[in-house]
Scaffold this active site. Structure first.
Site, short mmCIF file in Angstrom:
data_model
loop_
_atom_site.label_atom_id
_atom_site.label_comp_id
_atom_site.label_asym_id
_atom_site.label_seq_id
_atom_site.Cartn_x
_atom_site.Cartn_y
_atom_site.Cartn_z
N ASP A 219 0.28 7.48 -11.13
CA ASP A 219 -0.55 6.81 -9.72
C ASP A 219 0.33 8.88 -9.59
OD1 ASP A 219 1.30 6.81 -7.77
OD2 ASP A 219 1.51 5.22 -9.09
N ASP A 221 0.20 8.35 -6.01
CA ASP A 221 0.56 7.91 -4.65
C ASP A 221 -0.54 8.10 -3.91
OD1 ASP A 221 2.39 7.29 -2.78
OD2 ASP A 221 2.40 8.69 -2.20
#
Length: 277
Positions: A219, A221
């Site tokens: 991802d 974040d």
């Protein structure tokens, strides 16, 4: 205090060369695997060590979060886990983990072989030396250069998108970052964010084992400020991206372990003899 000389395997017929911490899915491919439950001076590890072979190497695997992923990062007994691997004879530790990206150039689905760590955890026992003996271990270079170079070569030979080196900031969890925290971490020039590499890696150093990080980026974040389509991470997103890439990680590990030189004279192996007591 830990007496390294006392770390003699209790199971004389079981001695591993390489230890791997990670999630579920790796141990099922080990040949002739057996589970070894080890009681340690620091309590119970997350799970038994599953011991098997990858070609001509004997490997021990343990899911750091437990077999059912029931241990959040701040509740893992890192000292027991690392001690168990040393007890079985491991000299080299591979520490794969899911991690977030703090850098647009480090995209989800890619891998980072981190070479630095920043500790932002709290209240985690992070040393085997609580007294009366005091030990100050050199930690300037947390990860082993030989392991990282070998992993880089193996990954690139397989066409895996991999970044050579990077700094991981390790947060306590189990929550994810605020936007302010994430901006601060990125402004420091740190590339990766995770929750488990510390104190795992320093404990490996204190027991004179060489360590390698393999971060699977799941991802961005809190997302990207200039791209509204990329939102803040969710737990379900982490699991989804990890599941989509776990076969690549597993293939990398099974190609990497037989390729490791396992040189006998690397810095981690003399960490205690070269540090003041």
């Amino acid at each position: 205090m830990v007496d390294l000389a006392a770390l003699v395997p209790a199971h004389a017929d079981v001695r591993i060369e390489v230890g791997i911490f990670g999630g579920s899915g790796f141990y099922s491919l080990l040949d002739d695997a057996q589970e070894i439950l080890i009681d340690t001076p620091f309590g119970q590890p997350s799970a038994p060590v599953t011991v098997g072979r990858i070609e001509d190497r004997t490997v021990g695997f343990m899911p750091r979060h437990g077999p059912d992923h029931h241990l959040p990062p701040h509740r893992i007994n890192y000292r027991a886990n690392v001690w168990a691997m040393k007890h079985l004879g491991a000299t080299d530790m591979i520490l794969p983990c899911a991690a977030g990206s703090l850098d647009r150039q480090v995209a989800p689905g890619s891998f980072v072989l981190c070479d630095q760590v920043v500790d932002r955890t709290k209240n985690r026992p992070d040393t085997f030396y609580d007294g009366p003996e005091t030990v100050h271990v050199s930690f300037a270079d947390p990860y082993d250069e030989e392991l990282r170079a070998t992993a880089l070569t193996v990954a690139r030979e397989r066409g895996i998108t991999v970044h050579d080196g990077g700094t991981m900031v390790v947060v306590n969890g189990p929550r994810f970052s605020t936007r302010a925290e994430s901006r601060w971490y990125a402004a420091q020039g740190w590339q990766v964010i995770g929750m488990t590499q510390y104190p795992e890696v320093i404990l490996c150093r204190e027991l004179e084992m060489a360590a390698l990080n393999i971060s699977l980026i799941t991802d961005y974040d809190v997302g990207l400020a200039d791209d509204p389509d990329i939102a803040a991470v969710t737990h379900s997103e982490v699991l989804e991206v990890f599941a989509a890439n776990i076969s690549t990680l597993r293939d990398l590990l099974f190609a990497l372990v037989p390729a490791l030189p396992l040189s006998p004279d690397r810095p981690a192996f003399s960490a205690l003899s070269t540090t003041p007591h």
